[in-house]
Motif scaffolding. Structure first.
Motif, PDB file in Angstrom:
ATOM      1  N   MET A   1      -0.814  24.720  34.524  1.00 51.40           N
ATOM      2  CA  MET A   1      -2.012  23.943  34.164  1.00 51.40           C
ATOM      3  C   MET A   1      -2.977  23.950  35.339  1.00 51.40           C
ATOM      4  N   THR A   2      -4.281  24.058  35.005  1.00 49.80           N
ATOM      5  CA  THR A   2      -5.291  23.968  36.077  1.00 49.80           C
ATOM      6  C   THR A   2      -6.504  23.223  35.520  1.00 49.80           C
ATOM      7  N   ASN A   3      -7.466  22.876  36.429  1.00 50.23           N
ATOM      8  CA  ASN A   3      -8.719  22.274  35.945  1.00 50.23           C
ATOM      9  C   ASN A   3      -9.775  23.387  35.819  1.00 50.23           C
ATOM     10  N   ASN A   4     -11.036  23.018  35.606  1.00 57.10           N
ATOM     11  CA  ASN A   4     -12.078  24.044  35.379  1.00 57.10           C
ATOM     12  C   ASN A   4     -12.240  24.980  36.562  1.00 57.10           C
ATOM     13  N   LYS A   5     -11.803  24.498  37.779  1.00 60.60           N
ATOM     14  CA  LYS A   5     -11.995  25.359  38.953  1.00 60.60           C
ATOM     15  C   LYS A   5     -10.667  26.047  39.306  1.00 60.60           C
ATOM     16  N   SER A   6      -9.730  26.080  38.322  1.00 63.51           N
ATOM     17  CA  SER A   6      -8.386  26.665  38.506  1.00 63.51           C
ATOM     18  C   SER A   6      -7.607  26.040  39.663  1.00 63.51           C
ATOM     19  N   GLU A   7      -7.968  24.738  39.953  1.00 60.04           N
ATOM     20  CA  GLU A   7      -7.098  24.047  40.921  1.00 60.04           C
ATOM     21  C   GLU A   7      -5.815  23.668  40.205  1.00 60.04           C
ATOM     22  N   LEU A   8      -4.665  23.911  40.863  1.00 65.76           N
ATOM     23  CA  LEU A   8      -3.365  23.668  40.255  1.00 65.76           C
ATOM     24  C   LEU A   8      -3.206  22.197  39.897  1.00 65.76           C
ATOM     25  N   ASP A   9      -2.679  21.933  38.699  1.00 70.59           N
ATOM     26  CA  ASP A   9      -2.450  20.563  38.232  1.00 70.59           C
ATOM     27  C   ASP A   9      -0.955  20.241  38.322  1.00 70.59           C
ATOM     28  N   PHE A  10      -0.584  19.469  39.353  1.00 72.44           N
ATOM     29  CA  PHE A  10       0.837  19.140  39.544  1.00 72.44           C
ATOM     30  C   PHE A  10       1.295  18.000  38.637  1.00 72.44           C
ATOM     31  N   TYR A  11       0.304  17.339  38.015  1.00 75.96           N
ATOM     32  CA  TYR A  11       0.654  16.173  37.170  1.00 75.96           C
ATOM     33  C   TYR A  11      -0.072  16.263  35.834  1.00 75.96           C
ATOM     34  N   PRO A  12       0.315  17.253  34.994  1.00 78.37           N
ATOM     35  CA  PRO A  12      -0.377  17.372  33.705  1.00 78.37           C
ATOM     36  C   PRO A  12      -0.157  16.109  32.864  1.00 78.37           C
ATOM     37  N   THR A  13      -1.231  15.613  32.267  1.00 78.17           N
ATOM     38  CA  THR A  13      -1.139  14.412  31.426  1.00 78.17           C
ATOM     39  C   THR A  13      -2.188  14.511  30.330  1.00 78.17           C
ATOM     40  N   ARG A  14      -1.923  13.815  29.214  1.00 78.45           N
ATOM     41  CA  ARG A  14      -2.836  13.820  28.054  1.00 78.45           C
ATOM     42  C   ARG A  14      -3.011  15.262  27.546  1.00 78.45           C
ATOM     43  N   VAL A  15      -1.873  15.999  27.629  1.00 79.86           N
ATOM     44  CA  VAL A  15      -1.933  17.382  27.127  1.00 79.86           C
ATOM     45  C   VAL A  15      -0.981  17.601  25.944  1.00 79.86           C
ATOM     46  N   ASP A  16      -0.079  16.629  25.741  1.00 77.57           N
ATOM     47  CA  ASP A  16       0.901  16.755  24.642  1.00 77.57           C
ATOM     48  C   ASP A  16       0.818  15.537  23.729  1.00 77.57           C
ATOM     49  N   SER A  17       1.494  15.661  22.602  1.00 82.17           N
ATOM     50  CA  SER A  17       1.501  14.505  21.687  1.00 82.17           C
ATOM     51  C   SER A  17       2.570  13.494  22.131  1.00 82.17           C
ATOM     52  N   GLU A  18       3.418  13.926  23.076  1.00 85.97           N
ATOM     53  CA  GLU A  18       4.507  13.042  23.530  1.00 85.97           C
ATOM     54  C   GLU A  18       4.244  12.568  24.962  1.00 85.97           C
ATOM     55  N   SER A  19       4.558  11.309  25.266  1.00 85.09           N
ATOM     56  CA  SER A  19       4.525  10.807  26.639  1.00 85.09           C
ATOM     57  C   SER A  19       5.860  11.200  27.282  1.00 85.09           C
ATOM     58  N   LYS A  20       5.840  11.666  28.537  1.00 85.86           N
ATOM     59  CA  LYS A  20       7.129  12.005  29.149  1.00 85.86           C
ATOM     60  C   LYS A  20       7.102  11.716  30.649  1.00 85.86           C
ATOM     61  N   ILE A  21       8.307  11.660  31.220  1.00 90.99           N
ATOM     62  CA  ILE A  21       8.419  11.338  32.647  1.00 90.99           C
ATOM     63  C   ILE A  21       8.567  12.629  33.449  1.00 90.99           C
ATOM     64  N   LEU A 208     -12.432   0.636  30.659  1.00 94.97           N
ATOM     65  CA  LEU A 208     -12.575  -0.421  31.672  1.00 94.97           C
ATOM     66  C   LEU A 208     -12.601  -1.795  31.026  1.00 94.97           C
ATOM     67  N   LYS A 209     -12.732  -1.816  29.691  1.00 94.44           N
ATOM     68  CA  LYS A 209     -12.690  -3.101  28.952  1.00 94.44           C
ATOM     69  C   LYS A 209     -11.289  -3.294  28.368  1.00 94.44           C
ATOM     70  N   ARG A 210     -10.751  -2.252  27.803  1.00 96.82           N
ATOM     71  CA  ARG A 210      -9.380  -2.272  27.263  1.00 96.82           C
ATOM     72  C   ARG A 210      -8.894  -0.829  27.209  1.00 96.82           C
ATOM     73  N   GLN A 211      -7.832  -0.530  28.002  1.00 96.31           N
ATOM     74  CA  GLN A 211      -7.372   0.854  28.114  1.00 96.31           C
ATOM     75  C   GLN A 211      -6.299   1.151  27.084  1.00 96.31           C
ATOM     76  N   GLU A 212      -6.447   2.270  26.343  1.00 99.35           N
ATOM     77  CA  GLU A 212      -5.407   2.721  25.414  1.00 99.35           C
ATOM     78  C   GLU A 212      -4.942   4.125  25.831  1.00 99.35           C
ATOM     79  N   ILE A 213      -5.887   5.084  25.866  1.00100.78           N
ATOM     80  CA  ILE A 213      -5.525   6.429  26.331  1.00100.78           C
ATOM     81  C   ILE A 213      -5.186   6.342  27.820  1.00100.78           C
ATOM     82  N   GLY A 214      -4.068   6.934  28.195  1.00 96.36           N
ATOM     83  CA  GLY A 214      -3.659   6.860  29.602  1.00 96.36           C
ATOM     84  C   GLY A 214      -2.666   5.743  29.849  1.00 96.36           C
ATOM     85  N   THR A 215      -2.162   5.137  28.750  1.00 94.14           N
ATOM     86  CA  THR A 215      -1.105   4.117  28.936  1.00 94.14           C
ATOM     87  C   THR A 215       0.198   4.699  28.381  1.00 94.14           C
ATOM     88  N   PRO A 216       1.312   4.401  29.047  1.00 96.04           N
ATOM     89  CA  PRO A 216       2.585   4.990  28.643  1.00 96.04           C
ATOM     90  C   PRO A 216       3.091   4.369  27.343  1.00 96.04           C
TER      91      PRO A 216
END
Ligand code: 6CS
Ligand code: FE
Length: 307
Positions: A1-21, A208-216
């Motif tokens: 996984m990388t970002n738009n500048k192909s910087e390596l993503d060591f912590y991919p998140t919000r990429v799958d339908s499942e939350s995982k550790i 910033l008012k109520r977070q849903e995406i990004g919560t485990p």
């Protein structure tokens, strides 16, 4: 996984339908120094991901900060600034971001050696302010902050590459067990919870008012709480809690008459400067995630150095 500048993503998140550790591949502490924190304190932080200092600031010092905050939050001309985030009721102010740019007193506060030197020691480098805010959590109407890891958001939406940032929360009012104190799950900082879902554009306008995406998800939260328990950062005004950028934390709503207002400074290492957001969207505004990486200074006492 990388970002738009192909910087390596060591912590991919919000990429799958499942939350995982996923494993944390970054250190917790980036120096061997034993000052200003002792070896015992750094070992506790390494293991638990937080440190509480009762009454680090005096009641007289906090009174000055609270008066400054009251003047700012009651200034009608400021309330329309984007830095002012209202509760979902659109009535009460929930947070004021970039407080260190709005107020010289808070600017000096984040450089006060009593907190900035702790961050420099833990992060093993010069530091800059990634984000500052006051969460007001007013009496009766202050809403909750659901469980989350700050780093999960800062990595995904701000492009923070590694876990090399520390939050410092300063109690400006009494943090009772019943008016929504910060709660942390000790030890949860050692694992990265990759969240499900996809980041909506301009997500901060909602999160910033109520977070849903990004919560485990609840199963993972339950397992973490069973493993690490839950600690409430109660304390008198002036009590300070340092917590790792990745620790699972949250706070309940406040239905009591007593406000729970805390100032938060996020110290990021100058070696952990933001890159392109890993969620692939445009960066969040500077008042939420600063892209000015100039290191902050150090003052002996924020009051003697304030205008
Ligand atoms: O998105 C953020 O940067 C903010 N959200 C939360 C719930 N905690 C950290 C920060 O204030
Ligand atoms: Fe947070």
């Amino acid at each position: 996984m990388t970002n738009n500048k192909s910087e390596l993503d060591f912590y991919p998140t919000r990429v799958d339908s499942e939350s995982k550790i996923l494993p944390r591949t970054d250190p917790v502490i980036y120096s061997d120094s034993v000052s200003p924190l002792s070896k015992e304190q750094t070992s506790f932080f390494e293991e638990n991901g937080y440190l509480i200092f009762e009454s680090l600031f005096s009641l007289e010092e906090v009174k000055k900060l609270f008066e400054e905050l009251a003047a700012i939050s009651l200034d009608e001309s400021k309330k329309t600034m984007p830095q002012f985030i209202l509760e979902e009721t659109e009535k009460d102010v929930r947070s004021i971001f970039e407080i260190h740019k709005i107020s010289n007193m808070f600017d000096m506060l984040c450089q006060d050696k009593r907190i900035s030197d702790v961050a420099r020691q833990l992060l093993g480098s010069d530091i800059y302010i990634h984000q500052s805010r006051v969460n007001l959590k007013p009496g009766f109407d202050g809403k909750e902050f659901y469980w989350h890891s700050d780093f999960e958001t800062w990595h995904s939406e701000d492009g923070m590459p590694n876990m090399r940032a520390i939050s410092c929360s300063i109690g400006l009012t009494q943090n009772y067990e019943f008016n929504g104190p910060l709660m942390v799950i000790p030890g949860s900082h050692k694992k990265f919870v990759s969240c499900s879902g996809k980041t909506p554009s301009d997500h901060y306008k909602q999160s910033l008012k109520r977070q849903e995406i990004g919560t485990p998800d609840k199963q993972i939260l339950e397992r973490m709480a069973l493993d690490g328990n839950i600690v409430s950062a109660k304390g008198d005004p002036g009590t300070v809690i340092f917590f790792d950028c990745n620790i699972m934390h949250g706070s309940n709503g406040n239905i009591t008459p007593y406000p729970r207002s805390n100032a938060f400074f996020v110290f990021n290492s100058v070696h952990n400067q933001l890159v392109e957001p890993f969620c692939g969207l445009k960066p969040r505004p500077d008042y939420i995630a600063s892209r000015d990486f100039t290191p902050i200074g150090s003052v002996d006492n924020f009051l003697t150095n304030s205008d």
